[in-house]
Design a protein around this motif. Structure first.
Motif, PDB file in Angstrom:
ATOM      1  N   LYS A   1       0.909  -1.128  -0.082  1.00 23.50           N
ATOM      2  CA  LYS A   1       0.082   0.039   0.060  1.00 23.50           C
ATOM      3  C   LYS A   1       0.639   1.082   0.005  1.00 23.50           C
ATOM      4  O   LYS A   1       1.876   1.046   0.303  1.00 23.50           O
ATOM      5  CB  LYS A   1      -0.918   0.032   1.270  1.00 23.50           C
ATOM      6  CG  LYS A   1      -0.257   0.018   2.586  1.00 23.50           C
ATOM      7  CD  LYS A   1      -1.283  -0.225   3.609  1.00 23.50           C
ATOM      8  CE  LYS A   1      -0.417   0.022   5.121  1.00 23.50           C
ATOM      9  NZ  LYS A   1      -1.486  -0.307   6.168  1.00 23.50           N
ATOM     10  N   PRO A   2       0.359   2.430  -0.319  1.00 22.62           N
ATOM     11  CA  PRO A   2       1.047   3.748  -0.289  1.00 22.62           C
ATOM     12  C   PRO A   2       1.581   4.203   1.041  1.00 22.62           C
ATOM     13  O   PRO A   2       0.654   3.870   2.006  1.00 22.62           O
ATOM     14  CB  PRO A   2       0.372   4.609  -1.059  1.00 22.62           C
ATOM     15  CG  PRO A   2      -0.878   3.936  -1.785  1.00 22.62           C
ATOM     16  CD  PRO A   2      -1.086   2.637  -1.022  1.00 22.62           C
TER      17      PRO A   2
ATOM     18  N   ILE B   1       8.724  -3.708   0.117  1.00 25.00           N
ATOM     19  CA  ILE B   1       7.598  -2.535  -0.047  1.00 25.00           C
ATOM     20  C   ILE B   1       7.986  -1.175   0.091  1.00 25.00           C
ATOM     21  O   ILE B   1       7.715  -0.218  -0.337  1.00 25.00           O
ATOM     22  CB  ILE B   1       6.580  -2.819   1.347  1.00 25.00           C
ATOM     23  CG1 ILE B   1       6.021  -4.201   0.907  1.00 25.00           C
ATOM     24  CG2 ILE B   1       5.510  -1.706   1.473  1.00 25.00           C
ATOM     25  CD1 ILE B   1       5.070  -4.841   2.060  1.00 25.00           C
ATOM     26  N   LYS B   2       9.029  -0.845   1.098  1.00 24.95           N
ATOM     27  CA  LYS B   2       9.685   0.422   1.091  1.00 24.95           C
ATOM     28  C   LYS B   2      10.081   0.924  -0.264  1.00 24.95           C
ATOM     29  O   LYS B   2      10.135   2.185  -0.373  1.00 24.95           O
ATOM     30  CB  LYS B   2      10.607   0.584   2.336  1.00 24.95           C
ATOM     31  CG  LYS B   2      10.167   0.644   3.753  1.00 24.95           C
ATOM     32  CD  LYS B   2       9.336   2.029   3.917  1.00 24.95           C
ATOM     33  CE  LYS B   2       8.881   1.951   5.346  1.00 24.95           C
ATOM     34  NZ  LYS B   2       7.907   2.914   5.587  1.00 24.95           N
TER      35      LYS B   2
ATOM     36  N   LEU C   1       2.454  -5.143 -10.791  1.00 27.11           N
ATOM     37  CA  LEU C   1       1.406  -5.228  -9.974  1.00 27.11           C
ATOM     38  C   LEU C   1       1.545  -4.712  -8.357  1.00 27.11           C
ATOM     39  O   LEU C   1       0.636  -3.987  -7.993  1.00 27.11           O
ATOM     40  CB  LEU C   1       0.798  -6.559  -9.902  1.00 27.11           C
ATOM     41  CG  LEU C   1       0.650  -7.352 -11.150  1.00 27.11           C
ATOM     42  CD1 LEU C   1      -0.077  -8.730 -11.141  1.00 27.11           C
ATOM     43  CD2 LEU C   1      -0.564  -6.507 -12.226  1.00 27.11           C
ATOM     44  N   GLU C   2       2.672  -5.170  -7.900  1.00 28.29           N
ATOM     45  CA  GLU C   2       2.964  -4.943  -6.535  1.00 28.29           C
ATOM     46  C   GLU C   2       3.198  -3.170  -6.409  1.00 28.29           C
ATOM     47  O   GLU C   2       2.926  -2.468  -5.611  1.00 28.29           O
ATOM     48  CB  GLU C   2       3.962  -5.803  -5.859  1.00 28.29           C
ATOM     49  CG  GLU C   2       3.671  -6.994  -5.542  1.00 28.29           C
ATOM     50  CD  GLU C   2       4.823  -8.054  -5.125  1.00 28.29           C
ATOM     51  OE1 GLU C   2       4.658  -8.945  -4.818  1.00 28.29           O
ATOM     52  OE2 GLU C   2       6.028  -7.761  -5.334  1.00 28.29           O
TER      53      GLU C   2
ATOM     54  N   ALA D   1      -3.587   3.456 -10.778  1.00 27.78           N
ATOM     55  CA  ALA D   1      -2.983   1.990 -10.790  1.00 27.78           C
ATOM     56  C   ALA D   1      -3.406   1.151  -9.401  1.00 27.78           C
ATOM     57  O   ALA D   1      -3.749   0.023  -9.610  1.00 27.78           O
ATOM     58  CB  ALA D   1      -1.440   2.246 -10.555  1.00 27.78           C
ATOM     59  N   ARG D   2      -3.245   1.808  -8.443  1.00 23.37           N
ATOM     60  CA  ARG D   2      -3.765   1.019  -7.042  1.00 23.37           C
ATOM     61  C   ARG D   2      -5.425   0.732  -7.245  1.00 23.37           C
ATOM     62  O   ARG D   2      -5.666  -0.570  -6.947  1.00 23.37           O
ATOM     63  CB  ARG D   2      -3.665   1.880  -6.152  1.00 23.37           C
ATOM     64  CG  ARG D   2      -3.995   1.003  -4.397  1.00 23.37           C
ATOM     65  CD  ARG D   2      -3.707   1.814  -3.169  1.00 23.37           C
ATOM     66  NE  ARG D   2      -4.438   1.093  -2.290  1.00 23.37           N
ATOM     67  CZ  ARG D   2      -3.890   0.069  -1.566  1.00 23.37           C
ATOM     68  NH1 ARG D   2      -2.879  -0.663  -2.044  1.00 23.37           N
ATOM     69  NH2 ARG D   2      -4.575  -0.467  -0.541  1.00 23.37           N
ATOM     70  N   LYS D   3      -6.011   1.360  -7.792  1.00 24.24           N
ATOM     71  CA  LYS D   3      -7.744   1.022  -7.819  1.00 24.24           C
ATOM     72  C   LYS D   3      -7.417  -0.002  -8.854  1.00 24.24           C
ATOM     73  O   LYS D   3      -8.593  -0.893  -8.698  1.00 24.24           O
ATOM     74  CB  LYS D   3      -8.151   2.412  -8.502  1.00 24.24           C
ATOM     75  CG  LYS D   3      -9.693   2.209  -8.695  1.00 24.24           C
ATOM     76  CD  LYS D   3     -10.328   3.521  -9.256  1.00 24.24           C
ATOM     77  CE  LYS D   3     -11.808   3.421  -9.451  1.00 24.24           C
ATOM     78  NZ  LYS D   3     -12.230   4.658  -9.960  1.00 24.24           N
ATOM     79  N   THR D   4      -6.831  -0.246  -9.876  1.00 25.57           N
ATOM     80  CA  THR D   4      -6.737  -1.444 -10.872  1.00 25.57           C
ATOM     81  C   THR D   4      -6.796  -2.488 -10.176  1.00 25.57           C
ATOM     82  O   THR D   4      -7.311  -3.608 -10.480  1.00 25.57           O
ATOM     83  CB  THR D   4      -6.007  -1.019 -11.988  1.00 25.57           C
ATOM     84  OG1 THR D   4      -6.195   0.232 -12.709  1.00 25.57           O
ATOM     85  CG2 THR D   4      -5.990  -2.215 -12.903  1.00 25.57           C
TER      86      THR D   4
END
Length: 323
Positions: free
Chosen positions: A157-158, A215-216, A238-239, A295-298
């Motif tokens: 996640k952002p 993730i960072k 995708l990540e 992009a995250r919404k996708t």
């Protein structure tokens, strides 16, 4: 072969937690697969892949077997992740076990293969054949199910407090796998730009120390560039999308089916255009943030974790029941 339903099987017809013999493949994919709730036992051999905890800790329901050892466990099915070595071993083991073989294929046929080689790979069919995209299913030309990837959006996640600034690529053996990952193209596209690579590539970059470290890296990247030319759908991209990176990518394989140019990413096969998009996003952070949010919404809409788990459990149930 399909499973023969025995008297014991009939007594356990309502069994919901299966023992699945498999192999190490992609840690992130296997972590998602473990959320189906079954027991996964990875066969270990000389040329096999070890589990690397830098990509994620091994889930509690996943087990690493001793080298060349198949323990005295009643396995319900075998899952092969690849026709490039795993399928052959799975088939050999199954000469003794005689249980359903599920053949999952993450990769694509190599375009340079002669027809004889292609035919050999096409003969490697399981009782159940699974593909990660419709594109790859079409390229293999086989019947089977398509189960698209999923991403854990709760951890990928952002970070609203991150200072996004660089162009990121995540790739392993980037240089040696140029035929698929397009290292030379990446070098031309990003040369002189503020770029970083994560992944074990001799002389270039190192693997992430942990999934948190990975993730960072995504969270601190403004742009994620995917230069691949022979990957059905790169998990790392995708990540990155799930972490809110603005995406710049080649227009290959399954990617045009979920990247809408100018909305949730920039997409092209022209290297000059790809470089221009990188430069544009580096200079226009509000645009990058907007595209990263799309992009995250996708990912949330198209790469659902729940749908992934449901589809895989359907395959496992069918394999166990022999239907």
């Amino acid at each position: 072969m399909r499973r023969q339903i025995s008297i014991i099987d009939k007594a356990n017809r309502n069994k919901t937690k299966y023992n699945i013999l498999t192999f190490n493949a992609h840690e992130r994919y296997q972590t998602q697969l473990a959320k189906t709730g079954h027991n996964f036992y990875s066969f270990n051999h000389e040329e096999g892949k070890d589990w690397y905890e830098g990509h994620g800790k091994m889930p509690e329901n996943c087990y690493q077997l001793g080298k060349n050892n198949v323990p005295n466990i009643v396995f319900d099915m075998i899952l092969s992740h690849s026709k490039f070595g795993q399928y052959q071993i799975a088939q050999k083991i199954n000469d003794t076990l005689q249980i359903p073989l599920i053949s999952l294929e993450h990769t694509l046929p190599i375009p340079q293969w002669p027809q004889e080689t292609l035919n050999q790979f096409l003969s490697m069919r399981g009782d159940y054949n699974i593909f990660i995209t419709n594109y790859s299913k079409g390229k293999w030309g086989m019947d089977g199910d398509v189960i698209e990837h999923s991403v854990d959006t709760n951890i990928f996640k952002p970070d609203d407090g991150a200072d996004r600034s660089k162009i990121l690529t995540v790739a392993h053996d980037f240089i040696k796998r140029d035929y698929a990952l397009n290292y030379q193209g990446w070098e031309r596209i990003t040369k002189g730009l503020d770029r970083v690579v994560v992944g074990e590539t001799e002389g270039l970059s190192s693997q992430s120390e942990s999934v948190e470290h990975l993730i960072k890296a995504y969270q601190n990247a403004l742009v994620y560039i995917n230069p691949s030319v022979l990957s059905p759908v790169p998990t790392s991209m995708l990540e990155a999308m799930s972490c809110g990176c603005a995406i710049v990518t080649t227009e290959t394989c399954e990617i045009p089916n979920f990247i809408q140019h100018g909305v949730n990413g920039f997409i092209s096969n022209n290297e000059e255009d790809l470089r221009s998009y990188c430069e544009q996003l580096l200079e226009d952070k509000p645009l990058a943030a907007k595209m990263g949010a799309e992009a995250r919404k996708t990912i949330e809409e198209k790469f659902s974790e729940q749908e992934f788990v449901t589809k895989w459990n359907n395959v496992f149930d069918r394999a166990y029941k022999g239907i």
